[in-house]
Design a protein around this motif. Sequence first.
Motif, mmCIF file in Angstrom:
data_model
loop_
_atom_site.group_PDB
_atom_site.id
_atom_site.type_symbol
_atom_site.label_atom_id
_atom_site.label_comp_id
_atom_site.label_asym_id
_atom_site.label_seq_id
_atom_site.Cartn_x
_atom_site.Cartn_y
_atom_site.Cartn_z
ATOM 1 N N ALA A 96 -21.014 84.548 30.217
ATOM 2 C CA ALA A 96 -20.177 83.461 30.730
ATOM 3 C C ALA A 96 -19.865 82.435 29.652
ATOM 4 N N ASN A 97 -20.785 82.302 28.695
ATOM 5 C CA ASN A 97 -20.580 81.322 27.631
ATOM 6 C C ASN A 97 -19.503 81.726 26.634
ATOM 7 N N PRO B 44 -13.807 81.098 28.717
ATOM 8 C CA PRO B 44 -13.721 80.157 29.840
ATOM 9 C C PRO B 44 -13.902 80.827 31.213
ATOM 10 N N THR B 45 -13.289 81.978 31.411
ATOM 11 C CA THR B 45 -13.355 82.589 32.738
ATOM 12 C C THR B 45 -14.142 83.883 32.684
ATOM 13 N N MET C 66 -17.579 77.852 35.913
ATOM 14 C CA MET C 66 -17.150 79.028 36.675
ATOM 15 C C MET C 66 -17.403 78.852 38.163
ATOM 16 N N VAL D 201 -12.539 73.974 32.095
ATOM 17 C CA VAL D 201 -12.277 75.359 32.483
ATOM 18 C C VAL D 201 -13.527 76.236 32.338
ATOM 19 N N SER D 202 -14.494 75.786 31.540
ATOM 20 C CA SER D 202 -15.673 76.636 31.362
ATOM 21 C C SER D 202 -16.617 76.601 32.564
ATOM 22 N N ASP E 255 -9.530 84.108 30.005
ATOM 23 C CA ASP E 255 -9.180 82.707 30.220
ATOM 24 C C ASP E 255 -8.055 82.727 31.244
ATOM 25 N N LYS E 256 -8.362 82.271 32.448
ATOM 26 C CA LYS E 256 -7.376 82.450 33.518
ATOM 27 C C LYS E 256 -6.098 81.656 33.258
ATOM 28 N N PRO F 19 -25.580 77.839 33.727
ATOM 29 C CA PRO F 19 -25.487 79.171 33.104
ATOM 30 C C PRO F 19 -24.256 79.327 32.225
ATOM 31 N N SER F 20 -23.258 78.517 32.453
ATOM 32 C CA SER F 20 -22.043 78.696 31.684
ATOM 33 C C SER F 20 -21.982 77.749 30.483
ATOM 34 N N GLY F 21 -23.048 76.982 30.284
ATOM 35 C CA GLY F 21 -23.094 76.089 29.131
ATOM 36 C C GLY F 21 -22.025 75.016 29.126
#
Lengths: 462, 445
Positions: free
Chosen positions: A334-335, A338-339, B22, B19-20, A388-389, B83-85
Amino acid sequence: MSTKQASALAGKFSEIVGKDNVMTSENDRYAYSYDSAVLDPVMPGLVVRPTSSEALGRVVALCNEHGLPLTVRGAGTNLSGGTIPLPGGVVVLTNGLTRILEINEEDLYAIVEPGVVTASFAQEVARRGLFYPPDPGSQTVSTIGGNVAENAGGLRGLKYGVTKDYVMGMEFWDVDGRLIKSGSRTVKGVTGYNLHGLMVASEGTLAVFDKIILKLVPPPQAAKSMLAVFDSIAAASETVAAIIAAKIVPATLEMMDNFTIRTVDNFRHAGLPIDAAALLLIEVDGHPGQVADEAGVVERICREHRAREVKVAGDAAERNTIWQARRDALPALANLKPTCVLEDATVPRSKIPAMIAALDEISKKFQLTIGTFGHAGDGNLHPTILTDKRDKKEWLRVEKAIEEIFNQALALGGTLSGEHGIGLAKAGFLIKETGRATLDFSARLKKALDPKNILNAGKMAA
Amino acid sequence: MADIKKLAEMLKKLDDKLVSCMRCGMCQAVCPLFKETGRETDVTRGKLALLNGLAEQMLKDAKGVNEIVNRCLLCGTCQVNCPSGVQIVDIFLEARAILTGYFGLSPVKKAIFRGMLANPRFFNLLTTMGSTFQGVFTKKADELLGSSCARFNAPVVADRHFNSLATRPLRKTVGALDTPAGESGLRVAFFPGCVVDKMYPQVGEAAIAIFKHHGVGVYLPENQACCGIPVLTSGDRPTFDQLIEMNLALFADREFDYLVTPCASCTATIKELWPHYYGGERANLEKLALLGKKTLDITEFIADHLLSAEDQPAAQPTTETVTYHDPCHLKNSLGITRQPRQLIAAAGRTLVEMNEAGKCCGCGGSFNVAHYEISKKIGTAKADNIIASGAATVATSCPACMMQMTDMLSRRNKGLRVRHVIELYAEGLHRELVVKPQGGLPERA
Ligand SMILES: Cc1cc2nc3c(=O)[nH]c(=O)nc-3n(C[C@H](O)[C@H](O)[C@H](O)COP(=O)(O)OP(=O)(O)OC[C@H]3O[C@@H](n4cnc5c(N)ncnc54)[C@H](O)[C@@H]3O)c2cc1C
Ligand code: SF4
Ligand code: SF4
């Protein structure tokens, strides 16, 4: 359905749940317009939060009386749009219903309200020396109601089963606000239709769950974890098949592909073998003697199937390192972008190599980054598309890739969704897997139980 | 007021960061505010969605969003667990600056930030007049004073149990210092922070005693300005820059090995937020980066630079049991959890861990003033955990947490004491002196 109509009824809802538990402001409503699925938000007209069973039933009845669309929401973590409301509809929160009503240590069951958080429940059960195995990755926030409505699985699915294997009975509200009872506190029970079974995976479209009776089991006394390194996906998959063929059912049997291994290692620098094609992460549990035997056999099978290396955890810290790598898989992926679109197409476990090969193809064909990890033991893979959506062109390719993933899974005799549900995201694909007759049958069922179609309309095929 | 489109455009700048997220909702598990209210607008996911909605012009009620974004402890717990930082705190601080730029600073905050904090001498003078001052506060003054860290409004407002202002602040009891490195070969610049200076001078005195004991030279200049955290979190960037510059003038070109503070918030601010958010002259950026690198929390400095393994435990063991509360600015912002515990042991105390030691105490700077009821609920949960630990004393390493815990515990009348870790450590040195007279401890300050 207009927001006006819903907000005109705010007063009536307030009478039932209290003024503080009715939200009408634009900002409050917007905060319940989405869930964890990568889909566009939809504004509800009203949000209500009942704090008693009785209030929950009355809220449902009031919605039905006025034909207001109703969407029940637990923690809003489903990945398929199951809690995205209809425009102007009513969102009913269950986080005011969080009591564990009973944990029965003699008869091995528990009764909970629908908003109880999975991990808090499991913890409370563990405190009494018992075990509630279903452990979705979202368990620290997900609710039992949401788990039942999605039939959530988890890492322990292979040996211990998924949520449906623990639902012994239930009380739920029909659209008229009448309380329906199904199942019992006993292991055996054949009184009436298996309505609680019907409720499992119903995604809020058939009724609204109230109290849920869950089965508990004794915890395993010992566990042993190991990590096996492979130079080919095929070898790893053959190992999975061989373990099962040896009549050993590990509690957990997970796989990570090369892309995921590299990403995870980059994330935590845990010293993973970044050149490996696949990792298997395995845990056997049970009686200490049995665990020692089985761990030995599994290790041998891994080596026989060309595992380059097998690391057996010697203590709790080493065990934790192994599972940390698995827990890191989603965050690490996920990192990157962006999506992150987390899919859960599932195939018979013998078809894993074919599925992974297909995913490779798909990622090349649509020029997308896809990391794959998941529950190898039960064929439930999580191909994770990183994108990236906001990039509209790429997003089109993502949509096509998702469709192709579904097609491949079906072609291999698999299923659209192993655990994330159909919701809005996959509703259109349902017919491919099940056929017209099945959809018609479901529609008739839905029509009989919810004639005004107020319950989460548009989700599933409803 | 500019039009909402303009605001949306400004918020669009945050798009890459927003946007990061989720929308996984895992922040619901850790947000102390959400735990109390269960409202999506209180948890990170909701706040980020609303900022996004405003930027996309899907929402009209910008004022409401502003309130929601400000209704947050900025404890950073969600960020360390995301989790998505997602750079959550950064997004919140940027958003607050944009929204404050759009709506303007409240007159009360303007008065305190620009009139008082930016004038350290005046601020000091006012607070020295403390006791005469303390009786006359109205609700408005409460808000006024509450929006600075050093909430010197005494027990007079509402039903709060605050410490009174110290009758003799640190700058009076210790004054300015400029001593060379001693036995340790180290020299530190000491930044006590407003709360220690004005409310807990004994913490500053303990620091000075410790430095003396270990032969550490001290540079402690007069008229230090506020570190700026209350100003930054209110989105007042011009004053933030001004405060940084005042402090920079005092510290930038001086000789010292480390800048040490006994306040977790000050440490995190100087170390991380000064270099990141300073918007003034470019020439200062390098100085800020250097200063940030040299800045240490006092427990980290003592444990990692003054103690050697064989030093421990330094003090004669006592029977006093101590439990430790992790301040968010130490644990979440700087990842410091070991050193304070080590010092408690070195002070001869028995550490008993409380449940959820790392959960926010609910203070959150001016959050406590603006949302006292929720702050009290979160604080009460903390007090419950402290009491359940059975310890006689709760220690921490942030004076703002000390204020909050004192308020929450004093309502419970359990006779628990709230101490800074270094107070315990300094006492330990004192006892060590009694046991081993050759230890060379200076007389207590
Ligand atoms: C990071 C992450 C990891 C995940 N890992 C897993 C995993 O390992 N395994 C897995 O299976 N899933 C996983 N999920 C998906 C999701 O968490 C599960 O589907 C979970 O069961 C949803 O619970 P919830 O409380 O969030 O339900 P919600 O998302 O709020 O609701 C889900 C559905 O249940 C319905 N519903 C909720 N309560 C009731 C009720 N009382 N009566 C009737 N209908 C109701 C809703 O209407 C909706 O259709 C994951 C999600 C995330 C974000
Ligand atoms: S945990 Fe992080 S990514 Fe998930 S919803 Fe919260 S802020 Fe967004
Ligand atoms: S910073 Fe703290 S209070 Fe604010 S959203 Fe994150 S966890 Fe909640």
